[in-house]
Design a protein around this motif. Structure first.
Motif, mmCIF file in Angstrom:
data_model
loop_
_atom_site.group_PDB
_atom_site.id
_atom_site.type_symbol
_atom_site.label_atom_id
_atom_site.label_comp_id
_atom_site.label_asym_id
_atom_site.label_seq_id
_atom_site.Cartn_x
_atom_site.Cartn_y
_atom_site.Cartn_z
ATOM 1 N N ASN A 182 -3.812 -11.826 -24.565
ATOM 2 C CA ASN A 182 -2.765 -12.214 -25.505
ATOM 3 C C ASN A 182 -1.620 -12.881 -24.741
ATOM 4 O O ASN A 182 -0.853 -12.222 -24.038
ATOM 5 C CB ASN A 182 -2.267 -10.979 -26.263
ATOM 6 C CG ASN A 182 -1.206 -11.327 -27.297
ATOM 7 O OD1 ASN A 182 -0.898 -12.498 -27.530
ATOM 8 N ND2 ASN A 182 -0.644 -10.307 -27.916
ATOM 9 N N LYS B 74 1.055 -13.983 -25.796
ATOM 10 C CA LYS B 74 2.375 -13.630 -26.317
ATOM 11 C C LYS B 74 2.806 -12.222 -25.912
ATOM 12 O O LYS B 74 3.902 -11.785 -26.266
ATOM 13 C CB LYS B 74 2.369 -13.744 -27.845
ATOM 14 C CG LYS B 74 2.110 -15.165 -28.337
ATOM 15 C CD LYS B 74 2.114 -15.216 -29.859
ATOM 16 C CE LYS B 74 1.843 -16.637 -30.351
ATOM 17 N NZ LYS B 74 1.810 -16.702 -31.836
ATOM 18 N N TYR B 75 1.938 -11.531 -25.166
ATOM 19 C CA TYR B 75 2.279 -10.170 -24.744
ATOM 20 C C TYR B 75 3.433 -10.210 -23.750
ATOM 21 O O TYR B 75 3.404 -10.961 -22.777
ATOM 22 C CB TYR B 75 1.061 -9.502 -24.103
ATOM 23 C CG TYR B 75 1.327 -8.126 -23.546
ATOM 24 C CD1 TYR B 75 1.596 -7.048 -24.381
ATOM 25 C CD2 TYR B 75 1.298 -7.905 -22.170
ATOM 26 C CE1 TYR B 75 1.826 -5.786 -23.875
ATOM 27 C CE2 TYR B 75 1.524 -6.643 -21.652
ATOM 28 C CZ TYR B 75 1.791 -5.590 -22.510
ATOM 29 O OH TYR B 75 2.019 -4.332 -21.992
ATOM 30 N N LYS C 24 1.262 -4.057 -32.694
ATOM 31 C CA LYS C 24 1.614 -5.458 -32.882
ATOM 32 C C LYS C 24 1.700 -6.231 -31.567
ATOM 33 O O LYS C 24 1.666 -7.451 -31.558
ATOM 34 C CB LYS C 24 2.958 -5.562 -33.623
ATOM 35 C CG LYS C 24 2.884 -5.139 -35.082
ATOM 36 C CD LYS C 24 1.887 -5.984 -35.838
ATOM 37 C CE LYS C 24 1.845 -5.629 -37.311
ATOM 38 N NZ LYS C 24 0.818 -6.402 -38.036
ATOM 39 N N GLN C 25 1.800 -5.504 -30.460
ATOM 40 C CA GLN C 25 1.930 -6.157 -29.154
ATOM 41 C C GLN C 25 0.905 -5.562 -28.190
ATOM 42 O O GLN C 25 1.172 -4.612 -27.481
ATOM 43 C CB GLN C 25 3.342 -5.977 -28.607
ATOM 44 C CG GLN C 25 4.303 -7.085 -28.975
ATOM 45 C CD GLN C 25 3.970 -8.403 -28.267
ATOM 46 O OE1 GLN C 25 3.530 -8.435 -27.131
ATOM 47 N NE2 GLN C 25 4.204 -9.503 -28.957
#
Length: 257
Positions: free
Chosen positions: A93, A95-96, A46-47
């Protein structure tokens, strides 16, 4: 009531009670671990520091004049192939929230599985052609590959199999080569009409292609997913060129490799 309390206190002090409590804790932990395994198996990572944002496929037709094989002396003596160019967009990403800054060391595309509904043509995987300035791909033996690998670098030189280590567009080609021959004495030849003129049906070309995509990071972490789609894109016989995006690319399940 007092006797029940006395019995309960006595039970708590017994060895068998302690064993039951320990077993209950172990069973609970095993259950939690099983739930997490099942969840990871169905949802994956998810990450991730990098993600596949889009995969586009462009289907086209190509004819190659057959040299030295023209007994009827026609103007055009063609071998017809059907190309499918895959464009994979890998982006950072935002949002990582990992502990360290990551970069791509390489991206691998391999374990190709190609299943045709009808056995026409020959399966070929091609990497980009390094020498041509105008064309991305050339269906030549020197460009054939069982595995495509791009190396992460500071600058992008994708035709040299070098991608930006902060995300890039990479590509490869799957070709259904030498599907059929076509001969004509027409003055001009429109390659986009070759399949139609050779009376090739779209259902004869239907192929399911599956491959693994692996993103390797400089930290040593590696994430792998499997991509499956059907080619050529609908409309190839009538138009000679069609394109589409693989649906639900955000549902690709990446797992630690």
């Amino acid at each position: 009531m007092k006797e029940f309390r006395r019995w309960l206190r006595g039970l708590v002090k017994t060895k068998i009670f302690h064993i039951i409590i320990i077993l209950a804790i172990i069973i609970f932990l095993i259950f939690i671990a099983y739930i997490n395994i099942v969840k990871y198996d169905t949802e994956g990572e998810k990450q991730m520091p990098f993600e596949v944002s889009k995969i586009s496929v462009i289907s086209s037709v190509e004819g190659e004049n057959i040299e030295g094989e023209n007994p009827q002396q026609v103007r055009w003596n063609m071998n017809i192939s059907q190309n499918n160019d895959f464009y994979i967009y890998i982006e950072k990403n935002d949002k990582y929230n990992g502990r360290q800054e990551e970069a791509i060391s390489s991206v691998e595309i391999d374990n190709f599985e190609i299943n045709k509904e009808k056995n026409v043509g020959e399966n070929k995987i091609y990497k980009p052609d390094e020498t041509s300035e105008k064309e991305i791909f050339k269906n030549e033996e020197k460009n054939e590959a069982d595995k495509i690998e791009y190396i992460g670098a500071a600058q992008s030189k994708v035709k040299n199999m070098q991608m930006s280590n902060q995300g890039d567009l990479i590509y490869f080609r799957y070709t259904n080569k030498d599907i059929t021959k076509y001969q004509t004495n027409d003055e001009e030849l429109n390659h986009s009409e070759l399949l139609k003129k050779a009376k090739v049906k779209e259902e004869d070309l239907k192929t399911t292609i599956k491959f693994d995509l692996k993103i390797n990071l400089i930290s040593g972490k590696s994430f792998k997913t499997s991509v499956e789609t059907q080619v050529p894109i609908e409309g190839i016989v009538d138009s000679g060129r069609s394109s589409s995006e693989i649906n639900d690319v955000n549902k690709l399940i990446f797992k630690r490799n």
